[in-house]
Design a protein around this motif. Sequence first.
Motif, mmCIF file in Angstrom:
data_model
loop_
_atom_site.group_PDB
_atom_site.id
_atom_site.type_symbol
_atom_site.label_atom_id
_atom_site.label_comp_id
_atom_site.label_asym_id
_atom_site.label_seq_id
_atom_site.Cartn_x
_atom_site.Cartn_y
_atom_site.Cartn_z
ATOM 1 N N THR A 162 -5.798 1.518 -0.438
ATOM 2 C CA THR A 162 -6.133 0.466 0.517
ATOM 3 C C THR A 162 -7.153 0.992 1.522
ATOM 4 O O THR A 162 -7.001 2.125 2.015
ATOM 5 C CB THR A 162 -4.883 -0.004 1.283
ATOM 6 O OG1 THR A 162 -3.870 -0.375 0.344
ATOM 7 C CG2 THR A 162 -5.192 -1.194 2.182
ATOM 8 N N VAL A 163 -8.151 0.186 1.824
ATOM 9 C CA VAL A 163 -9.157 0.539 2.820
ATOM 10 C C VAL A 163 -9.214 -0.582 3.861
ATOM 11 O O VAL A 163 -9.382 -1.755 3.517
ATOM 12 C CB VAL A 163 -10.551 0.729 2.197
ATOM 13 C CG1 VAL A 163 -11.596 1.006 3.283
ATOM 14 C CG2 VAL A 163 -10.524 1.861 1.173
ATOM 15 N N ILE A 164 -9.048 -0.218 5.122
ATOM 16 C CA ILE A 164 -9.155 -1.182 6.222
ATOM 17 C C ILE A 164 -10.363 -0.794 7.063
ATOM 18 O O ILE A 164 -10.431 0.321 7.587
ATOM 19 C CB ILE A 164 -7.882 -1.196 7.083
ATOM 20 C CG1 ILE A 164 -6.659 -1.530 6.223
ATOM 21 C CG2 ILE A 164 -8.024 -2.212 8.219
ATOM 22 C CD1 ILE A 164 -5.341 -1.405 6.959
ATOM 23 N N ARG A 184 3.898 0.590 9.661
ATOM 24 C CA ARG A 184 5.069 -0.277 9.828
ATOM 25 C C ARG A 184 5.243 -1.252 8.666
ATOM 26 O O ARG A 184 6.343 -1.779 8.455
ATOM 27 C CB ARG A 184 4.956 -1.020 11.161
ATOM 28 C CG ARG A 184 5.236 -0.102 12.357
ATOM 29 C CD ARG A 184 4.627 -0.618 13.646
ATOM 30 N NE ARG A 184 5.059 0.198 14.785
ATOM 31 C CZ ARG A 184 4.536 1.378 15.100
ATOM 32 N NH1 ARG A 184 3.545 1.895 14.353
ATOM 33 N NH2 ARG A 184 4.971 2.054 16.149
ATOM 34 N N LEU A 185 4.176 -1.485 7.923
ATOM 35 C CA LEU A 185 4.255 -2.361 6.757
ATOM 36 C C LEU A 185 4.656 -1.603 5.496
ATOM 37 O O LEU A 185 4.649 -2.166 4.399
ATOM 38 C CB LEU A 185 2.928 -3.085 6.549
ATOM 39 C CG LEU A 185 2.598 -4.164 7.588
ATOM 40 C CD1 LEU A 185 1.182 -4.673 7.394
ATOM 41 C CD2 LEU A 185 3.592 -5.300 7.522
ATOM 42 N N GLY A 186 4.966 -0.311 5.643
ATOM 43 C CA GLY A 186 5.555 0.422 4.537
ATOM 44 C C GLY A 186 4.676 1.455 3.848
ATOM 45 O O GLY A 186 5.092 2.033 2.836
ATOM 46 N N ALA A 187 3.469 1.704 4.353
ATOM 47 C CA ALA A 187 2.605 2.709 3.723
ATOM 48 C C ALA A 187 3.245 4.100 3.807
ATOM 49 O O ALA A 187 3.858 4.452 4.815
ATOM 50 C CB ALA A 187 1.239 2.726 4.400
ATOM 51 N N GLU A 188 3.084 4.869 2.745
ATOM 52 C CA GLU A 188 3.645 6.225 2.720
ATOM 53 C C GLU A 188 2.772 7.186 3.523
ATOM 54 O O GLU A 188 3.271 8.120 4.152
ATOM 55 C CB GLU A 188 3.761 6.710 1.275
ATOM 56 C CG GLU A 188 4.746 5.890 0.440
ATOM 57 C CD GLU A 188 4.732 6.289 -1.022
ATOM 58 O OE1 GLU A 188 4.052 7.288 -1.375
ATOM 59 O OE2 GLU A 188 5.398 5.606 -1.829
ATOM 60 N N SER A 247 0.827 -1.215 0.000
ATOM 61 C CA SER A 247 0.000 0.000 0.000
ATOM 62 C C SER A 247 0.854 1.254 0.000
ATOM 63 O O SER A 247 1.949 1.275 0.567
ATOM 64 C CB SER A 247 -0.897 0.020 1.246
ATOM 65 O OG SER A 247 -1.604 -1.187 1.403
ATOM 66 N N LYS A 248 0.314 2.300 -0.620
ATOM 67 C CA LYS A 248 0.940 3.624 -0.555
ATOM 68 C C LYS A 248 0.132 4.551 0.346
ATOM 69 O O LYS A 248 0.676 5.207 1.226
ATOM 70 C CB LYS A 248 1.064 4.220 -1.959
ATOM 71 C CG LYS A 248 2.106 3.538 -2.829
ATOM 72 C CD LYS A 248 2.280 4.282 -4.157
ATOM 73 C CE LYS A 248 3.390 3.638 -4.995
ATOM 74 N NZ LYS A 248 3.584 4.362 -6.278
ATOM 75 N N ILE A 249 -1.191 4.597 0.080
ATOM 76 C CA ILE A 249 -2.060 5.451 0.889
ATOM 77 C C ILE A 249 -3.155 4.572 1.486
ATOM 78 O O ILE A 249 -3.986 4.010 0.763
ATOM 79 C CB ILE A 249 -2.682 6.592 0.063
ATOM 80 C CG1 ILE A 249 -1.587 7.417 -0.605
ATOM 81 C CG2 ILE A 249 -3.545 7.476 0.957
ATOM 82 C CD1 ILE A 249 -2.126 8.516 -1.517
ATOM 83 N N VAL A 250 -3.159 4.451 2.806
ATOM 84 C CA VAL A 250 -4.106 3.578 3.512
ATOM 85 C C VAL A 250 -5.141 4.430 4.234
ATOM 86 O O VAL A 250 -4.799 5.416 4.903
ATOM 87 C CB VAL A 250 -3.372 2.680 4.519
ATOM 88 C CG1 VAL A 250 -4.370 1.842 5.314
ATOM 89 C CG2 VAL A 250 -2.371 1.783 3.804
#
Length: 518
Positions: free
Chosen positions: A430-432, A344-348, A323-326
């Motif tokens: 990404t949508v959580i 922590r998983l790398g999203a910007e 993901s870039k933008i979550v």
Amino acid sequence: MSGLHQEQKSREQLNEEAEAQLKIILEKKASGEPLKPKDRLAIPPQEMPAQDPLERGKTVSEVALGYTEAQARVEAERCLNCKNEPCVKGCPVQVPIPRFISFIQNGDYKAAVDAIKETNLLPAVCGRVCPQEKQCQLECTVGKSLKDVGKAVAIGRLERFVADWERENGKVTPPVVKPKTGKRVAVIGSGPAGITVAADVAREGHEVVLFEAFHKPGGVMVYGIPEFRLPKSIVQAEIDTLKKMGVKIETNFLVGRTRTLKQLLEEDHFDAAFVGVGAGLPKFLGCPGENLVGVFSANEYLTRANLMKAYDAKKAATPIYKSKIVAVVGGGNVAMDAARMALRLGAEQVHVIYRRTLEEMPARAEEVEHAMEEGIVFNFLRNPTRILGNDQGRVIGMELQKFELGEPDASGRRSPVPIQGSEYVFDCDTVIVALGNESNPLLVKTTEGLVVDKKGRIVVGADQKTSLDAVYAGGDIVLGAATVILAMGEGRRAAAAINELLAKRGSFKTQGVLKEQP
């Protein structure tokens, strides 16, 4: 955010200040002059040392570093040792709080943790994740005297300190177990409620088998709460204590599929059972676009990241979506966990979308503060109306609608009211969805005669008794989504009832265990 970062003191600085304060306190006590309540109220609250906000977002190691010994001693001296013990009344498992804190005041940390374990087998866990500010610390006389619950005695941090001290110094002692009774109890689910029941029932000498659907025991403490908030080695240490008490653990055992509850009781000859399977069915938004690639429930996202260690790409047992933008939808602790894990998983960029304001957020203040320090962006008074995708079926954004606050709802929080015509597009990939969970339906559907409410939660009496003979339940399967300590409180009541039942009755092997209550 930068201000928060600049103001944070190192653990060394905090310890140095605490040592100076402790020296003054001990000199006063050594002179024979006892500390008066006004002296204790003047002692400043001890700040929790934490990792640097700019560094910790790159690692899953624990954020809060724990009190030093000097800090714990100073914080303990703030306790007034109230005779009426209001803090104990605020604790779901009735930990003898003033007593354990008085042991810390005297430097007897082993006695302190042993006092806690009289009612709570998971002090290292509860000291980290329980919302003390809404329970024991809310009732603290110090906080009320200073007109600020944030200045109450830091009961949870002291609990964590002595639990960590015991473990790190190799002084962990399992609870004493009485002679074997020959009676057997099945505990279904190894989360906080199940662990509590297993410990309290095993203490009485009954054989306990703990059944866990996943490949690792620990329930939500393992699959839900991230490593940076609750290291899994700590949960494993608590599980190891259970094993030392003689509790057997069977993993990859899904009650309702591997074996039914009826089979456990009637064919496998268990004399009683406790159901603590949690609330594992995630809620969704119910808006268009939820089936697009890039939409996850917080349950799935956190399970992949925590239980299956997706953060360690070289060793992970599962892939994780890049993901870039979550965008995380929700405002509770699970939403904070998901947002901080995405970072922590790398999203910007990580954004929290919440339809109320900061004041109404149910998440712990400490978790929100940590998230803000780490650079997570909060979008208040917003809610998705639809999720947008490209021609490959992947998320490219959301349509958000603006809200304003109206009158309070049934929970006491002000109700969000949509502003007509305020919709706009928010770019994300990404949508959580972190909107809570519903009860796990499997066991209920495979157990005839087990009464549930309209939301699928098991109905119990005051002693956690279900509609079935010798079957008890507690935790999220009864409460819906709840805290670790509330689940443990239900576990303690259930264990007491089971122990009483087994003391009064003989073996149930021929007594029709699954008979419905009249």
